[in-house]
Design a protein around this motif. Structure first.
Motif, mmCIF file in Angstrom:
data_model
loop_
_atom_site.group_PDB
_atom_site.id
_atom_site.type_symbol
_atom_site.label_atom_id
_atom_site.label_comp_id
_atom_site.label_asym_id
_atom_site.label_seq_id
_atom_site.Cartn_x
_atom_site.Cartn_y
_atom_site.Cartn_z
ATOM 1 N N LEU A 166 0.838 -1.199 0.000
ATOM 2 C CA LEU A 166 0.000 0.000 0.000
ATOM 3 C C LEU A 166 0.868 1.241 0.000
ATOM 4 C CD1 LEU A 166 -2.724 -0.963 2.640
ATOM 5 C CD2 LEU A 166 -2.826 -1.196 0.154
ATOM 6 N N PRO A 167 0.472 2.353 -0.633
ATOM 7 C CA PRO A 167 -0.782 2.463 -1.360
ATOM 8 C C PRO A 167 -0.727 1.641 -2.646
ATOM 9 C CG PRO A 167 0.485 4.468 -1.648
ATOM 10 C CD PRO A 167 1.248 3.586 -0.696
ATOM 11 N N GLY A 168 -1.866 1.143 -3.048
ATOM 12 C CA GLY A 168 -1.980 0.343 -4.252
ATOM 13 C C GLY A 168 -3.328 -0.335 -4.301
ATOM 14 N N THR A 169 -3.556 -1.069 -5.362
ATOM 15 C CA THR A 169 -4.819 -1.774 -5.542
ATOM 16 C C THR A 169 -4.543 -3.260 -5.704
ATOM 17 O OG1 THR A 169 -4.787 -1.630 -7.960
ATOM 18 C CG2 THR A 169 -5.783 0.232 -6.759
ATOM 19 N N THR A 170 -5.586 -4.062 -5.614
ATOM 20 C CA THR A 170 -5.414 -5.495 -5.823
ATOM 21 C C THR A 170 -5.007 -5.778 -7.271
ATOM 22 O OG1 THR A 170 -7.793 -5.716 -6.196
ATOM 23 C CG2 THR A 170 -6.972 -6.254 -3.990
#
Length: 78
Positions: A42-46
């Motif tokens: 994170l930060p990030g998306t799946t």
């Protein structure tokens, strides 16, 4: 400014252990008492972490030409 609410920010950036729950069993099965083995940054998306859900059954994609051919042979209803 709201009294009683902290204005301090807390960063959640870094590596986190997590588990996807597509069947929504985590709360019922008390996953909060278990150690997760998958990690995400994170930060990030799946999607960015390549953690997207995989379908449980194969998904078949046909173009219109294939659908027309299958319909001619009586394989699919139009």
């Amino acid at each position: 400014m709201n009294a009683g609410f902290s204005q301090q920010k807390l960063s959640v950036a870094g590596s986190w252990k997590f588990q996807l729950d597509p069947d929504k069993k985590g709360e019922k099965d008390k996953w909060y008492q278990k150690q997760f083995t998958d990690n995400i940054l994170l930060p990030g998306t799946t999607d960015e972490g390549k953690k997207e859900q995989k379908p449980k059954v194969p998904i078949m994609v046909f173009c219109q030409e294939h659908i027309n051919t299958l319909a001619l042979h009586g394989t699919v209803a139009r």
